[in-house]
Design a protein around this motif. Structure first.
Motif, PDB file in Angstrom:
ATOM      1  N   ILE A  84       0.919  -1.090   0.289  1.00  0.00           N
ATOM      2  CA  ILE A  84       0.253  -0.046   0.017  1.00  0.00           C
ATOM      3  C   ILE A  84       1.089   1.157   0.281  1.00  0.00           C
ATOM      4  CG2 ILE A  84      -0.463   0.085   2.375  1.00  0.00           C
ATOM      5  CD1 ILE A  84      -3.090   0.905   2.163  1.00  0.00           C
ATOM      6  N   LEU A  85       2.094   1.632   0.710  1.00  0.00           N
ATOM      7  CA  LEU A  85       3.078   2.422   0.904  1.00  0.00           C
ATOM      8  C   LEU A  85       3.245   2.519  -1.039  1.00  0.00           C
ATOM      9  CD1 LEU A  85       4.785   2.326   4.317  1.00  0.00           C
ATOM     10  CD2 LEU A  85       2.699   3.222   3.831  1.00  0.00           C
ATOM     11  N   VAL A  86       3.956   1.701  -1.424  1.00  0.00           N
ATOM     12  CA  VAL A  86       4.651   1.726  -3.072  1.00  0.00           C
ATOM     13  C   VAL A  86       3.246   2.032  -3.996  1.00  0.00           C
ATOM     14  CG1 VAL A  86       5.453   0.737  -4.195  1.00  0.00           C
ATOM     15  CG2 VAL A  86       6.366   0.046  -2.354  1.00  0.00           C
ATOM     16  N   GLY A  87       1.788   1.572  -3.359  1.00  0.00           N
ATOM     17  CA  GLY A  87       1.220   1.986  -4.410  1.00  0.00           C
ATOM     18  C   GLY A  87       0.910   3.408  -4.613  1.00  0.00           C
ATOM     19  N   LEU A  88       1.067   3.358  -3.395  1.00  0.00           N
ATOM     20  CA  LEU A  88       0.847   5.329  -2.698  1.00  0.00           C
ATOM     21  C   LEU A  88       1.620   6.482  -3.288  1.00  0.00           C
ATOM     22  CD1 LEU A  88      -0.474   5.557   0.622  1.00  0.00           C
ATOM     23  CD2 LEU A  88      -2.517   5.926  -0.922  1.00  0.00           C
ATOM     24  N   ALA A  89       2.514   5.825  -3.407  1.00  0.00           N
ATOM     25  CA  ALA A  89       4.154   6.521  -3.587  1.00  0.00           C
ATOM     26  C   ALA A  89       3.967   6.873  -5.287  1.00  0.00           C
ATOM     27  CB  ALA A  89       5.472   5.751  -2.745  1.00  0.00           C
ATOM     28  N   VAL A  90       3.810   5.364  -5.937  1.00  0.00           N
ATOM     29  CA  VAL A  90       3.804   5.461  -6.984  1.00  0.00           C
ATOM     30  C   VAL A  90       3.068   6.393  -7.576  1.00  0.00           C
ATOM     31  CG1 VAL A  90       3.162   4.232  -8.896  1.00  0.00           C
ATOM     32  CG2 VAL A  90       4.853   3.209  -7.838  1.00  0.00           C
ATOM     33  N   THR A  91       1.871   6.185  -6.605  1.00  0.00           N
ATOM     34  CA  THR A  91       0.294   7.605  -7.977  1.00  0.00           C
ATOM     35  C   THR A  91       0.937   8.680  -7.855  1.00  0.00           C
ATOM     36  OG1 THR A  91      -1.557   5.663  -6.634  1.00  0.00           O
ATOM     37  CG2 THR A  91      -1.912   8.357  -7.269  1.00  0.00           C
ATOM     38  N   GLU A  92       1.602   9.170  -6.527  1.00  0.00           N
ATOM     39  CA  GLU A  92       2.069  10.626  -6.333  1.00  0.00           C
ATOM     40  C   GLU A  92       3.485  10.867  -7.635  1.00  0.00           C
ATOM     41  OE1 GLU A  92       0.807  13.162  -4.566  1.00  0.00           O
ATOM     42  OE2 GLU A  92      -0.505  11.162  -4.182  1.00  0.00           O
ATOM     43  N   LEU A  93       4.289  10.176  -7.143  1.00  0.00           N
ATOM     44  CA  LEU A  93       5.059  10.544  -8.176  1.00  0.00           C
ATOM     45  C   LEU A  93       4.678  10.368  -9.879  1.00  0.00           C
ATOM     46  CD1 LEU A  93       8.209   7.387  -7.373  1.00  0.00           C
ATOM     47  CD2 LEU A  93       8.153   9.955  -7.281  1.00  0.00           C
ATOM     48  N   SER A  94       3.853   9.499 -10.276  1.00  0.00           N
ATOM     49  CA  SER A  94       3.669   9.503 -11.373  1.00  0.00           C
ATOM     50  C   SER A  94       2.058  10.725 -12.115  1.00  0.00           C
ATOM     51  CB  SER A  94       1.887   8.310 -11.718  1.00  0.00           C
ATOM     52  OG  SER A  94       1.195   8.430 -13.119  1.00  0.00           O
ATOM     53  N   LEU A  95       1.296  10.927 -10.728  1.00  0.00           N
ATOM     54  CA  LEU A  95       1.007  12.596 -11.012  1.00  0.00           C
ATOM     55  C   LEU A  95       2.147  13.889 -11.267  1.00  0.00           C
ATOM     56  CD1 LEU A  95      -2.071  12.169  -8.356  1.00  0.00           C
ATOM     57  CD2 LEU A  95      -2.193  12.371 -10.514  1.00  0.00           C
ATOM     58  N   TRP A  96       3.319  13.939 -10.336  1.00  0.00           N
ATOM     59  CA  TRP A  96       4.734  14.503  -9.487  1.00  0.00           C
ATOM     60  C   TRP A  96       4.918  14.712 -11.682  1.00  0.00           C
ATOM     61  CZ3 TRP A  96       9.466  14.597 -11.588  1.00  0.00           C
ATOM     62  CH2 TRP A  96      10.156  15.624 -11.168  1.00  0.00           C
ATOM     63  N   GLY A  97       4.964  13.517 -12.223  1.00  0.00           N
ATOM     64  CA  GLY A  97       5.656  13.303 -13.402  1.00  0.00           C
ATOM     65  C   GLY A  97       4.365  13.871 -14.812  1.00  0.00           C
ATOM     66  N   ARG A  98       3.126  13.688 -14.699  1.00  0.00           N
ATOM     67  CA  ARG A  98       2.593  14.193 -15.275  1.00  0.00           C
ATOM     68  C   ARG A  98       1.834  16.005 -15.084  1.00  0.00           C
ATOM     69  NH1 ARG A  98      -1.088  10.861 -17.890  1.00  0.00           N
ATOM     70  NH2 ARG A  98      -3.203  12.499 -18.337  1.00  0.00           N
ATOM     71  N   ARG A  99       2.358  16.466 -14.037  1.00  0.00           N
ATOM     72  CA  ARG A  99       2.415  17.821 -13.814  1.00  0.00           C
ATOM     73  C   ARG A  99       3.301  18.347 -14.448  1.00  0.00           C
ATOM     74  NH1 ARG A  99       0.444  16.942  -8.576  1.00  0.00           N
ATOM     75  NH2 ARG A  99       2.817  16.578  -7.772  1.00  0.00           N
ATOM     76  N   GLN A 100       4.920  17.847 -14.279  1.00  0.00           N
ATOM     77  CA  GLN A 100       5.466  18.630 -15.005  1.00  0.00           C
ATOM     78  C   GLN A 100       5.811  18.424 -16.448  1.00  0.00           C
ATOM     79  OE1 GLN A 100       7.347  19.755 -11.854  1.00  0.00           O
ATOM     80  NE2 GLN A 100       8.722  19.886 -13.003  1.00  0.00           N
TER      81      GLN A 100
END
Length: 236
Positions: A84-100
């Motif tokens: 669950i921690l990795v899943g949440l972290a991956v979600t935030e990283l993916s959103l950060w990448g899309r924002r960039q």
């Protein structure tokens, strides 16, 4: 959202059929890939739901006692928590990448607008009315406002967008990042070159609050300078 809920359940069920040959650590990695796929859609809620769903079905199909939401083995508990921690972290990283990626795309658009205005000015021969109208359209796009039009009046207005990108209300500086552009009056963007005024753009942002970044405001100032240079060239 359906994929976020049912995708991990389906994959968890398939992994449960092969649990005799696939250890739980590898199964958890497969479920993380499912979360990554959902998070890649750019929706935070979907990514969070997928992470929670993956953890729940990992527990249900792959940990003893099977087909219950109970975990007896400490290692499986740790794997579920990490999932669950990795899943949440991956979600935030993916959103950060899309924002960039979005920011990079917008910057490219800003530069294209400035380059287009520069080409129009350099080419010459464009009627002044058409020139300022085209640049006004670019200012509208850059600032994401309702409209922008050229005006050759000289009477100072209440709100003014300065050469350094700041917005002033008389002698007071407006915090655009916090308050947004004013919706109760037009905003004056001077069309000037080398400190000499050649009219102004009047910007309207009345329908909703906009908060253009300093970068966007500086691009608008640059476009106004290009308009001034074009007006000088046309006059000559």
């Amino acid at each position: 959202m359906t994929l976020a809920l049912l995708g991990p359940a389906l994959v968890g069920w398939l992994l449960g059929l092969a649990r005799d040959v696939v250890d739980n650590a590898n199964a958890a990695l497969v479920l993380v890939l499912v979360v990554v796929g959902v998070a890649a859609t750019g929706r935070r809620l979907a990514g969070i739901v997928a992470a929670l769903s993956a953890t729940a079905w990992f527990d249900f199909f792959l940990t003893e006692p099977y087909l219950t939401f109970t975990i007896n083995d400490r290692n499986d508990v740790e794997t579920a928590v990490l999932l669950i921690l990795v899943g949440l972290a991956v979600t935030e990283l993916s959103l950060w990448g899309r924002r960039q990626q979005g920011r990079a795309s917008r910057r490219e658009g800003y530069l294209s607008g400035v380059a287009s205005a520069a080409r129009i000015v350099a080419a010459g021969g464009t009627p002044t009315g058409e020139l300022v109208e085209r640049i006004a359209d670019q200012v509208t796009t850059v600032l994401d406002v309702d409209g922008c039009r050229y005006d050759d009046g000289a009477r100072a207005l209440r709100y003014r967008l300065r050469p350094d990108g700041t917005l002033t209300d008389g002698d007071r500086t407006v915090d655009v990042d916090r308050s947004g552009l004013p919706t109760d009056d037009v905003i004056e963007l001077p069309v000037q070159h080398a400190g000499v005024g050649h009219g102004r753009f009047l910007i309207t942002a009345a329908t909703r609050i906009r908060r253009p970044s300093l970068e966007q405001r500086l691009v608008a100032v640059t476009l106004a300078e290009q308009a001034a240079a074009g007006l000088i060239t046309s006059t000559r």
